[in-house]
Scaffold this motif. Sequence first.
Motif, mmCIF file in Angstrom:
data_model
loop_
_atom_site.group_PDB
_atom_site.id
_atom_site.type_symbol
_atom_site.label_atom_id
_atom_site.label_comp_id
_atom_site.label_asym_id
_atom_site.label_seq_id
_atom_site.Cartn_x
_atom_site.Cartn_y
_atom_site.Cartn_z
ATOM 1 N N ALA A 17 9.091 14.747 20.093
ATOM 2 C CA ALA A 17 9.662 15.373 18.891
ATOM 3 C C ALA A 17 9.362 16.877 18.863
ATOM 4 O O ALA A 17 10.244 17.690 18.541
ATOM 5 N N ASP A 36 -0.949 22.059 21.445
ATOM 6 C CA ASP A 36 -1.326 20.660 21.713
ATOM 7 C C ASP A 36 -2.767 20.630 22.202
ATOM 8 O O ASP A 36 -3.192 21.511 22.957
ATOM 9 N N THR A 173 -3.648 10.623 18.070
ATOM 10 C CA THR A 173 -4.658 10.719 16.997
ATOM 11 C C THR A 173 -3.991 10.483 15.636
ATOM 12 O O THR A 173 -2.762 10.465 15.527
ATOM 13 N N GLU A 368 7.022 10.223 15.331
ATOM 14 C CA GLU A 368 6.296 8.977 15.041
ATOM 15 C C GLU A 368 5.286 9.116 13.901
ATOM 16 O O GLU A 368 4.852 8.107 13.330
ATOM 17 N N PHE A 381 12.293 7.131 21.142
ATOM 18 C CA PHE A 381 12.607 8.485 21.615
ATOM 19 C C PHE A 381 13.818 9.047 20.869
ATOM 20 O O PHE A 381 13.852 10.220 20.537
HETATM 21 P P1 FDA Z 1 4.019 11.859 20.883
HETATM 22 O O1 FDA Z 1 2.888 10.892 20.818
HETATM 23 O O2 FDA Z 1 4.985 11.767 21.982
HETATM 24 O O3 FDA Z 1 3.450 13.352 20.897
HETATM 25 C C1 FDA Z 1 2.408 13.755 20.060
HETATM 26 C C2 FDA Z 1 1.710 14.967 20.673
HETATM 27 O O4 FDA Z 1 0.775 15.453 19.731
HETATM 28 C C3 FDA Z 1 0.931 14.609 21.935
HETATM 29 O O5 FDA Z 1 1.259 15.532 22.945
HETATM 30 C C4 FDA Z 1 -0.521 14.719 21.510
HETATM 31 O O6 FDA Z 1 -1.368 15.195 22.539
HETATM 32 C C5 FDA Z 1 -0.436 15.749 20.386
HETATM 33 N N1 FDA Z 1 -1.524 15.627 19.428
HETATM 34 C C6 FDA Z 1 -1.993 14.526 18.809
HETATM 35 N N2 FDA Z 1 -3.011 14.845 18.018
HETATM 36 C C7 FDA Z 1 -3.203 16.185 18.119
HETATM 37 C C8 FDA Z 1 -4.140 17.101 17.547
HETATM 38 N N3 FDA Z 1 -5.087 16.688 16.716
HETATM 39 N N4 FDA Z 1 -4.055 18.413 17.882
HETATM 40 C C9 FDA Z 1 -3.085 18.840 18.740
HETATM 41 N N5 FDA Z 1 -2.199 18.017 19.325
HETATM 42 C C10 FDA Z 1 -2.247 16.717 18.997
HETATM 43 N N6 FDA Z 1 9.757 4.962 23.387
HETATM 44 C C11 FDA Z 1 11.037 4.895 23.844
HETATM 45 O O7 FDA Z 1 11.964 5.201 23.103
HETATM 46 N N7 FDA Z 1 11.272 4.528 25.146
HETATM 47 C C12 FDA Z 1 10.275 4.206 26.008
HETATM 48 O O8 FDA Z 1 10.516 3.937 27.195
HETATM 49 C C13 FDA Z 1 8.941 4.200 25.508
HETATM 50 N N8 FDA Z 1 7.900 3.798 26.310
HETATM 51 C C14 FDA Z 1 6.616 3.870 25.823
HETATM 52 C C15 FDA Z 1 5.562 3.445 26.650
HETATM 53 C C16 FDA Z 1 4.251 3.527 26.188
HETATM 54 C C17 FDA Z 1 3.130 3.033 27.058
HETATM 55 C C18 FDA Z 1 3.985 4.068 24.897
HETATM 56 C C19 FDA Z 1 2.571 4.203 24.399
HETATM 57 C C20 FDA Z 1 5.033 4.476 24.080
HETATM 58 C C21 FDA Z 1 6.358 4.365 24.527
HETATM 59 N N9 FDA Z 1 7.426 4.725 23.725
HETATM 60 C C22 FDA Z 1 8.717 4.637 24.196
HETATM 61 C C23 FDA Z 1 7.201 5.281 22.364
HETATM 62 C C24 FDA Z 1 7.324 6.816 22.428
HETATM 63 O O9 FDA Z 1 6.489 7.299 23.472
HETATM 64 C C25 FDA Z 1 6.917 7.455 21.107
HETATM 65 O O10 FDA Z 1 7.620 6.854 20.048
HETATM 66 C C26 FDA Z 1 7.221 8.947 21.137
HETATM 67 O O11 FDA Z 1 6.505 9.554 22.186
HETATM 68 C C27 FDA Z 1 6.857 9.602 19.811
HETATM 69 O O12 FDA Z 1 7.096 10.980 19.935
HETATM 70 P P2 FDA Z 1 6.266 12.035 19.095
HETATM 71 O O13 FDA Z 1 6.643 13.362 19.638
HETATM 72 O O14 FDA Z 1 6.404 11.767 17.657
HETATM 73 O O15 FDA Z 1 4.731 11.746 19.459
#
Ligand code: FDA
Length: 395
Positions: A17, A36, A173, A368, A381
Amino acid sequence: MNKQQTTDVVIIGAGAAGLMCAIAAAEEGKQVHLLDHANKAGKKILISGGGRCNFTNMYTEPSNYLGHNPHFCKSALNRYTPWDFIAQVDKAGLPWHEKKLGQLFSDNKSQAILTMLLERCDQLGVTIVLDFSISSVTKTGETFSISNANAVYQSPSLVIATGAMSFPTMGATDFGHRLAKQFGLAVTPTYPGLVPFTFDAKEKAQFDGLSGTSVDVLIEVNNTSFRENILFTHKGLSGPAVLQISSYWTPGDTVTVRCLPDTDIAAELKDKQQSQPKKHLHKLLQSYLPLSVIQCFCEGIDLQKPLHNYKHTELQAIADLIQHWQFIPSGTEGYKKAEVTCGGVNTDEISSKTFEAKKVKGLYFIGEVLDVTGQLGGFNFQWAWASGFCCGKAL
Ligand code: FDA
């Protein structure tokens, strides 16, 4: 003295996102800083889809999402559709394919999708700052200050794209939920979604021998059902059917599993009892399912006799064991193994057009971290892209 940087937009979280939002905002001429705490952007993109990123679903509909307000996701999903993301993938010359049920995967490794996003950020002059562990976020007047030990970023617009708690090994987190609460916004209760179930001791003993076996079933909980495979594991049950239904399950709910959902086994056994009375029951059942599966479902029942030796009630009971298995999972494998976090920042607090918090000018939440959770199959995604894009254009 701490380094100070003023910018148009700070986005916290360089995941799906956050990257999409950065691109959309930079395309509108905004100066964007993407922070990040991880050492790499887009770690979840890299591990997604078994390494081939299921980057969207062609049949995305609002009904593919859970959340206390089912209407919230509609606007963004309409304004940024799967075909918009496919157009980006095509423009970058990346090959893709539909695996099943509209699920689109990269032909190449997931890295190709991440590289596409990072290259676009680079072209547009987005600054990505990694290893940035935030110590505080404050707002004074119209300005947010985001600090760590060495630097302060100041901006009138702050986007929270930090995802949620699933898969902590990838940097996940609850930062976004804590920040929402800091600014007085409600967060709906969270729980792991798209996650394997665990068995209690009784089921573990019963299905011990099936670890690694996959069966096509209809799985149901609370009036929701999915037709997909279950996979027996050494801890309980996984596979796409279980991951899907887990998002609709609350502890204590009974799960119903129907093997061979297109077949009326009881009727067929009774028919065969007439036409082939000497056939042994276990031989007949093997034409439907592997013997190991049948034996586990029908534990303690003698299946070795010829069909004519069984009463109709006995055949019915055997069919029920195979086609109407009910159990209460002892739990799930938790955030450690969950693909998503259900619940999150309450969407009543957020504009579905701009993703800005209604009570806090300049503060945005996308992806998310919000109480919007997709089903399995590329929907999560698509939500990250759609919410990121619409927010980025509104900044
Ligand atoms: P995302 O989790 O991607 O990004 C959040 C970012 O914020 C990370 O880079 C993190 O390091 C950072 N962050 C967190 N806390 C922080 C802090 N305190 N300070 C600074 N940075 C911080 N979905 C799908 O549609 N197709 C798929 O194939 C898959 N496959 C899949 C496999 C596995 C193993 C998992 C765990 C998940 C999936 N998903 C998926 C779900 C998908 O990965 C998920 O819904 C999205 O990555 C969410 O995107 P966001 O950008 O919201 O969060």
